[in-house]
Design an enzyme around this catalytic site. Structure first.
Site, PDB file in Angstrom:
ATOM      1  N   GLY A   1       0.818  -1.205   0.000  1.00  0.00           N
ATOM      2  CA  GLY A   1       0.000   0.000   0.000  1.00  0.00           C
ATOM      3  C   GLY A   1       0.853   1.255   0.000  1.00  0.00           C
ATOM      4  O   GLY A   1       0.998   1.913   1.036  1.00  0.00           O
TER       5      GLY A   1
ATOM      6  N   SER B   1       1.414   3.534  -3.438  1.00  0.00           N
ATOM      7  CA  SER B   1       0.900   4.534  -4.381  1.00  0.00           C
ATOM      8  C   SER B   1      -0.537   4.939  -4.066  1.00  0.00           C
ATOM      9  O   SER B   1      -1.350   4.140  -3.591  1.00  0.00           O
ATOM     10  CB  SER B   1       0.963   3.998  -5.810  1.00  0.00           C
ATOM     11  OG  SER B   1       2.291   3.814  -6.227  1.00  0.00           O
TER      12      SER B   1
ATOM     13  N   GLU C   1      12.817  -3.524  -3.797  1.00  0.00           N
ATOM     14  CA  GLU C   1      11.813  -3.654  -4.846  1.00  0.00           C
ATOM     15  C   GLU C   1      12.426  -3.353  -6.205  1.00  0.00           C
ATOM     16  O   GLU C   1      12.200  -4.082  -7.182  1.00  0.00           O
ATOM     17  CB  GLU C   1      10.639  -2.706  -4.581  1.00  0.00           C
ATOM     18  CG  GLU C   1       9.568  -2.782  -5.666  1.00  0.00           C
ATOM     19  CD  GLU C   1       8.449  -1.775  -5.479  1.00  0.00           C
ATOM     20  OE1 GLU C   1       7.416  -1.922  -6.147  1.00  0.00           O
ATOM     21  OE2 GLU C   1       8.611  -0.830  -4.685  1.00  0.00           O
TER      22      GLU C   1
END
Length: 402
Positions: free
Chosen positions: A127, A129, A244
């Protein structure tokens, strides 16, 4: 694109190959090879197979359930899995939240949450963007107001990948609006079954339901579910993003995709010659291969830094930019090789004819239509995880001091 391995590394590579050959379901490998959409069960099954072997969390410490592998062992494993068409492990719990929790979480949080990531009890989504805070992530407006031992969360997240499968979401929320925007953010773990959480699908350009919007209306979250200190979430968020972005680069998958492209192009003909003998096409393939070899070297350096206790820095942004460009170029070349058969809006079963079933049209090669689907889906690679334009800004600031 083989490297020169030591005898020990080669022995490990052979061990990995034997394991994959014996344990990767052929039906699952065929799905990956043909670019078909994987079900939740497909992804969970490979996760469980690796966890049973103790090979799921190669980058975690052994005492926390990791494999305890060297840098080269991690690299070899990732590349062999990609070459064998094994599914990519869903990264949100394992490769994103896991490292953050290991570094910043409390001992109680580690004892409870990390085993649940490994055994599949929890499926995590991200959670970050929001509709008004994508590349400018610090501009997020989802709020969490302290109420005793709980936070009350209100707001919206978007582009939540596989959120419709998840039971947990890690979120960046604003807990202080009176300070610089990066300084008023906290990192919360939220149960998706909590009252007030709503998930709505977003259908992407390739016709898939992969991403979602998530709405929070007066959602109560225990303070115990906060990672680290209140208002220090930006530090944890940046740490997570380096992992990421490194993962998005997908070196192993790019190598496998390049090999598949060469095989594909060798069977496609232009003016009576293989596409690989076409000067223009071959030149584009060669440029990709050179860039990929260079990226592989950088990837090894980043893995080595992490293995020695560091965290990826600007290198993760470099990998993200170059890795996504390479993967997009490979998918563009694959689509070019299939020509008129690379139609994107055909069901995922390997096509026997083109969409309109016109008998005057030649039958397309099995799996050709999925090339178009992959091409459209891969347009997102240079956007998510922080757009490539933002990554270039990060590189300029961190390396060039601009």
């Amino acid at each position: 694109m083989d490297l020169d391995f030591t005898p020990q590394e080669e022995a490990f590579r052979q061990e990995v190959r034997r394991f994959i050959s014996s344990n990767l379901p052929p039906s699952l490998a065929d799905k990956v090879k043909n670019g078909l959409r994987l079900s939740k069960q497909d992804m969970e099954s490979w996760h469980a197979i690796l966890n049973k072997q103790g090979w799921l969390a190669s980058h975690w410490p052994q005492e926390l359930g990791g494999a305890g592998w060297s840098v080269m062992q991690q690299f070899i494993f990732d590349n062999e899995c990609a070459a064998a068409n094994a599914p990519r492990i869903v990264p949100f719990g394992l490769s994103m939240l896991g490292p953050v929790m290991i570094k910043y979480g409390s001992e109680q949080q580690k004892r409870y949450w990390l085993p649940r990531i490994l055994d599949g009890s929890d499926w995590w989504c991200q959670g970050y963007s929001e509709p008004g805070a994508g590349s400018d992530l610090a501009g997020l407006t989802t709020r969490a107001v302290r109420d005793g031992d709980e936070y009350i969360v209100n707001g919206q997240k978007t582009w939540t990948t596989l959120g419709h499968f998840a039971n947990m979401i890690f979120c960046l929320v604003r807990t202080n609006s009176e300070v610089k925007k990066q300084q008023g953010i906290s990192f919360l773990l939220i149960d998706m079954s909590s009252p007030g959480v709503e998930v709505r699908p977003i259908i992407t350009l390739d016709g898939a339901h992969e991403v979602n919007e998530v709405f929070f209306t007066d959602v109560r979250v225990p303070v115990a579910n906060r990672i680290g200190e209140e208002n220090k979430g930006w530090t944890y968020a940046k740490y997570l993003l380096t992992y990421e972005r490194t993962n998005i680069a997908g070196v192993g998958n790019a190598i496998a995709a390049l090999m598949a492209l060469k095989q594909q192009a060798s069977k496609r003909y232009k003016r009576g010659k293989s596409l690989l003998d076409d000067a223009a096409f071959a030149a584009r393939v060669a440029r990709v291969e050179i860039a990929l070899k260079n990226m592989r070297t950088t990837n090894l350096r980043v893995i080595s830094t992490v293995a020695n206790g560091g965290a990826p820095g600007a290198e993760s942004s470099m990998l993200k930019v170059k890795g996504t460009q390479i993967r997009q170029e490979i998918s563009a070349l694959a689509r070019r090789a299939e020509g008129v058969y690379a139609q994107p809006y055909i069901p995922q079963n390997p096509p026997q004819t083109l969409a309109n079933n016109d008998s005057d049209l030649a039958v397309g090669p099995a799996g050709a239509a999925t090339v178009g689907i992959q091409y459209f889906n891969n347009r997102k690679l240079s956007i998510f995880g922080g757009s490539n334009e933002i990554q270039k800004n990060i590189i300029c600031k961190m390396i060039l001091g601009l």
